[in-house]
Write an enzyme that holds these catalytic residues in place. Structure first.
Site, short mmCIF file in Angstrom:
data_model
loop_
_atom_site.label_atom_id
_atom_site.label_comp_id
_atom_site.label_asym_id
_atom_site.label_seq_id
_atom_site.Cartn_x
_atom_site.Cartn_y
_atom_site.Cartn_z
N ARG A 42 31.92 41.45 48.09
CA ARG A 42 31.28 39.96 46.91
C ARG A 42 30.26 39.72 47.41
O ARG A 42 29.25 39.20 46.96
CB ARG A 42 32.53 39.52 47.82
CG ARG A 42 33.75 39.26 46.44
CD ARG A 42 34.22 40.92 45.86
NE ARG A 42 35.00 41.36 44.71
CZ ARG A 42 36.54 40.50 45.45
NH1 ARG A 42 37.02 40.82 46.91
NH2 ARG A 42 37.25 40.88 44.83
N ASP A 66 33.26 47.09 44.26
CA ASP A 66 34.50 45.51 43.25
C ASP A 66 33.24 45.46 42.22
O ASP A 66 32.69 46.25 42.19
CB ASP A 66 34.89 45.27 44.45
CG ASP A 66 36.01 43.89 44.22
OD1 ASP A 66 35.96 43.81 42.59
OD2 ASP A 66 37.12 43.76 45.25
N HIS A 120 38.94 46.47 39.64
CA HIS A 120 38.24 45.94 40.33
C HIS A 120 36.36 46.85 40.48
O HIS A 120 35.90 47.12 41.50
CB HIS A 120 38.46 45.57 41.96
CG HIS A 120 39.45 44.82 41.85
ND1 HIS A 120 38.49 43.54 41.81
CD2 HIS A 120 40.75 44.52 41.79
CE1 HIS A 120 39.55 42.32 42.10
NE2 HIS A 120 40.73 42.64 42.52
N ASP A 155 45.31 47.98 43.58
CA ASP A 155 45.09 46.43 42.99
C ASP A 155 45.02 45.43 41.75
O ASP A 155 43.64 46.01 41.66
CB ASP A 155 45.15 45.23 44.25
CG ASP A 155 43.26 44.94 44.88
OD1 ASP A 155 42.88 46.41 44.63
OD2 ASP A 155 43.20 44.16 45.09
N GLU A 156 45.80 44.65 41.36
CA GLU A 156 45.48 43.75 40.80
C GLU A 156 44.85 44.27 39.12
O GLU A 156 42.83 44.73 39.30
CB GLU A 156 43.65 42.69 40.94
CG GLU A 156 45.12 42.36 42.04
CD GLU A 156 43.77 40.90 42.37
OE1 GLU A 156 44.40 39.64 43.32
OE2 GLU A 156 42.22 41.22 43.35
N TRP A 202 50.12 43.32 51.70
CA TRP A 202 49.58 42.09 51.48
C TRP A 202 49.50 41.85 50.67
O TRP A 202 49.73 39.94 50.92
CB TRP A 202 47.50 42.47 50.62
CG TRP A 202 48.25 42.85 48.77
CD1 TRP A 202 48.12 43.77 48.03
CD2 TRP A 202 47.47 42.13 48.13
NE1 TRP A 202 48.42 44.10 47.14
CE2 TRP A 202 47.58 42.31 46.50
CE3 TRP A 202 47.26 40.49 48.22
CZ2 TRP A 202 47.26 42.15 45.88
CZ3 TRP A 202 46.62 39.65 46.90
CH2 TRP A 202 46.82 40.62 45.51
N TYR A 257 45.14 36.63 56.42
CA TYR A 257 44.32 36.49 55.05
C TYR A 257 42.52 35.98 55.93
O TYR A 257 42.58 34.25 55.86
CB TYR A 257 44.07 36.47 53.66
CG TYR A 257 44.66 37.39 52.93
CD1 TYR A 257 44.96 38.38 52.82
CD2 TYR A 257 44.41 37.23 51.59
CE1 TYR A 257 45.18 39.77 52.47
CE2 TYR A 257 44.28 38.91 50.22
CZ TYR A 257 44.67 39.92 51.16
OH TYR A 257 45.41 40.32 50.69
N PHE A 258 41.71 36.25 56.61
CA PHE A 258 40.71 35.30 57.94
C PHE A 258 39.78 34.43 56.56
O PHE A 258 39.19 34.07 56.90
CB PHE A 258 40.11 36.79 58.21
CG PHE A 258 40.70 36.43 59.50
CD1 PHE A 258 42.25 36.38 59.34
CD2 PHE A 258 40.25 36.98 60.60
CE1 PHE A 258 42.98 36.19 60.52
CE2 PHE A 258 41.01 37.53 61.84
CZ PHE A 258 42.33 37.25 61.55
N THR A 269 35.24 38.37 50.75
CA THR A 269 33.16 37.54 51.24
C THR A 269 33.16 36.69 50.05
O THR A 269 31.87 36.49 49.70
CB THR A 269 32.46 38.32 52.10
OG1 THR A 269 32.54 39.36 50.84
CG2 THR A 269 32.90 39.25 52.95
N GLU A 270 33.82 36.44 49.08
CA GLU A 270 33.63 35.58 47.84
C GLU A 270 32.89 34.26 48.55
O GLU A 270 31.26 33.67 47.50
CB GLU A 270 34.40 35.52 47.55
CG GLU A 270 36.10 35.94 46.44
CD GLU A 270 36.55 36.87 46.78
OE1 GLU A 270 36.30 36.46 48.18
OE2 GLU A 270 37.87 37.29 46.16
#
Ligand code: ACM
Ligand code: ZN
Length: 550
Positions: A177, A206, A280, A342-343, A409, A434-435, A485-486
């Site tokens: 990201r 991604d 992704h 995922d997703e 997750w 989730y930091f 890191t968005e």
């Protein structure tokens, strides 16, 4: 963790934890993670530029175990300590491998006025003993802005017996990201090692960027590594979106990656690459749209979220991904490759003749089964190359091979299901690990994804869910924090999000539950923060304020 340990955890919560803690490790010995046993002795050992390191045996692994320590010595004393074979070793740091230490990463450290002795089963244990010594040095030893070499440092006399609670102690860095320059990745690896963490999960691809050079498909980075615009603020905010129109991107050459891997190897950190599939994948498809269902065209995404264009299940996609994985596995020595999972929306598959034909041929009744087919094919390929896969917990939505590892997750349920079904799992529940979430009052912090994961919440996490019996609990291999890191646009901000939550993570991952106590951790933390400052590391300074006293 055995039943006894879990029982003690509950006892510790209600009985006086503090009394137990002070026997185990005095508050003046500010080690994070707190060791299993620590006995203070009187006196100090004087470390000088003339102190020698004796290795027994003097193997390559042992040389690796001392190399980063010696880099520190070069920056503090202006020279490395001499490394000699074991002989007359009075006044030196003696490192001895012995089968008497059971844990493969465990060590025993004895500091007296006249010598330092390290016993370990493997070089990894020797390395961790040096990390303990590193934390026992005054923070000035780390001073990156030193103008003249130091003369000596004193180390308190003590005896430590130490070993980790979990073999997998990780951090995921999302370099997709926002790109993370290789020097910053190395800094993170160094602080991970300082806290005895041992896995860097490197999220390299991604929708918003493909960051690893693949020689056979150069457009993955020349096209997929750059985006023309980036959304400002949250994608869930009011429309129309606001855009930063600067072209943004970057990637790691294979030489960069080797450099990071060498650096990690010297710090006993395994680097696990993540190549996301089948979802992704917009950045890859913008470079090679022929591997999508619709044929494109696509642009590298500038928004955050989940996108419908994903890898198509046609045969040539598997050839493309296998070629990529050939280069990835040739670069990364890790036993594991993370393949995402995922997703992944299935709307394109539902309307694609190739995907529908695949389902028919394989007798698959749903698009969920098609995703499982996809993951299994890639897994078989990686298994044939001697690798095991890790996948996000969506891989538990179907039958996977018994060698796959599940990364839990969406809470703990994926990890619980995995462990109950005999699969290994790594716990990284978003609520605790989730930091990229806020750690203080959002109005006083840089923009983050949302949610709230303060230091204490990280600290209080226990990776083995109570519902598991001892046999199932053995499948919980460890714990990991994830840093997406968005919203992380600078190295300072990256460090702010990581530290000191990484210090809390290290006790969750390394320390035994009966030694963990948040108040005691907070007493040990200020000295660790001084080490960070000497290293030039940014960290969140709100931790000693409550949200109410802002
Ligand atoms: C994830 O956070 N999508 C694994
Ligand atoms: Zn398709």
């Amino acid at each position: 963790m055995c039943i006894m340990n879990r029982l003690k955890r509950y006892l510790a919560a209600s009985v006086s934890v503090f009394a137990i803690m002070s026997q185990i490790c005095a508050a003046e010995i500010n080690l994070v993670p707190v060791p299993r046993k620590c006995m203070e002795r009187s006196g100090t050992f004087m470390l000088t530029p003339d102190t020698k390191i004796c290795l027994s045996p003097r193997s390559d692994g042992m040389m690796t175990a001392v190399s980063s320590w010696n880099s520190l010595m070069v920056s503090s004393f202006g020279k490395a300590l001499a490394v000699i074979p074991e002989q007359n070793s009075a006044g030196s740091i003696r490192c001895i491998l012995t089968d008497e230490i059971e844990n493969p990463e465990g060590y025993r450290l004895e500091v007296t006025g006249s010598s330092v002795t390290i016993h370990a089963r493997n070089p990894a244990g020797v390395f961790y003993a040096f990390q303990t010594l590193r934390q026992l040095l005054p923070p000035e030893a780390e001073n990156i802005a030193r103008d003249k070499p130091a003369d000596s440092f004193s180390i308190p006399c003590l005896e430590i017996e130490d070993s980790p609670e979990f073999p997998y102690r990780g951090i995921m860095l999302d370099a997709a990201r926002h790109f993370i320059p290789k020097e910053e990745v190395k800094t993170c690896i160094d602080i991970m090692a300082f806290h005895k963490l041992n896995v860097l999960h490197w999220h390299l691809t991604d929708d918003q960027g493909w960051r690893i050079e693949i020689k056979k498909y150069p457009k993955l980075t020349t096209v997929g590594g750059f985006r023309d615009k980036t959304i400002i603020g949250h994608a869930r905010g009011p429309k129309p979106y606001k855009w930063n129109m600067s072209r943004y991107g970057g990637f790691y050459t294979q030489e960069d990656i080797k450099e990071v891997l060498d650096y990690a190897e010297e710090r006993f950190v395994t680097v696990i690459p993540e190549i996301e599939m089948p979802g992704h994948s917009v950045a890859a498809l913008s470079a090679y749209p022929e591997y999508s269902c619709s044929g494109g065209p696509f642009e590298v995404e500038g928004r955050w979220g989940i996108f419908n264009d994903v890898f198509c299940c046609k045969e040539k996609t598997f050839g493309f991904l296998q070629d990529i994985l050939d280069e990835v596995t040739a670069l990364f020595p890790s036993e594991y490759v993370h393949i995402g999972g995922d997703e992944c929306p299935r709307v394109r598959w539902d309307n694609c003749t190739h995907c529908q034909a695949r389902m028919k041929e394989e007798g698959l009744s749903s698009s969920n089964d098609l995703q499982i087919y996809f993951m299994n094919r890639i897994e078989e390929y990686l298994n044939s190359k001697g690798k095991r896969i890790i996948g996000w917990d969506e891989i538990m939505d179907g039958d996977i091979s018994g060698r796959a590892v599940v990364m839990s997750w969406r809470g703990e349920k994926g990890g619980i299901k995995a462990a109950k079904n005999g699969y290994d799992a790594i716990m990284t529940p978003n609520e605790y690990m989730y930091f990229n979430r806020y750690q203080y009052d959002p109005s006083l912090e840089p923009l983050a994804n949302g949610g709230f994961v303060p230091l204490e919440k990280v600290y209080d996490y226990h990776p083995v869910p109570e519902i598991l019996n001892d046999e199932e609990a053995r499948h919980i291999k460890g714990v990991q924090a994830n840093l997406w890191t968005e919203y992380i646009t600078s190295e300072d901000q990256l460090e702010y999000m990581l530290f000191p939550r990484t210090a809390a993570l290290s006790e969750v991952a390394w320390s035994c539950p009966e030694n963990r106590n948040y108040d005691n951790f907070l007493q040990r933390l200020p000295l660790i923060l001084k080490h960070y400052s000497a290293m030039g590391i940014n960290y969140c300074r709100w931790i000693f304020s409550s949200r109410e006293d802002k």
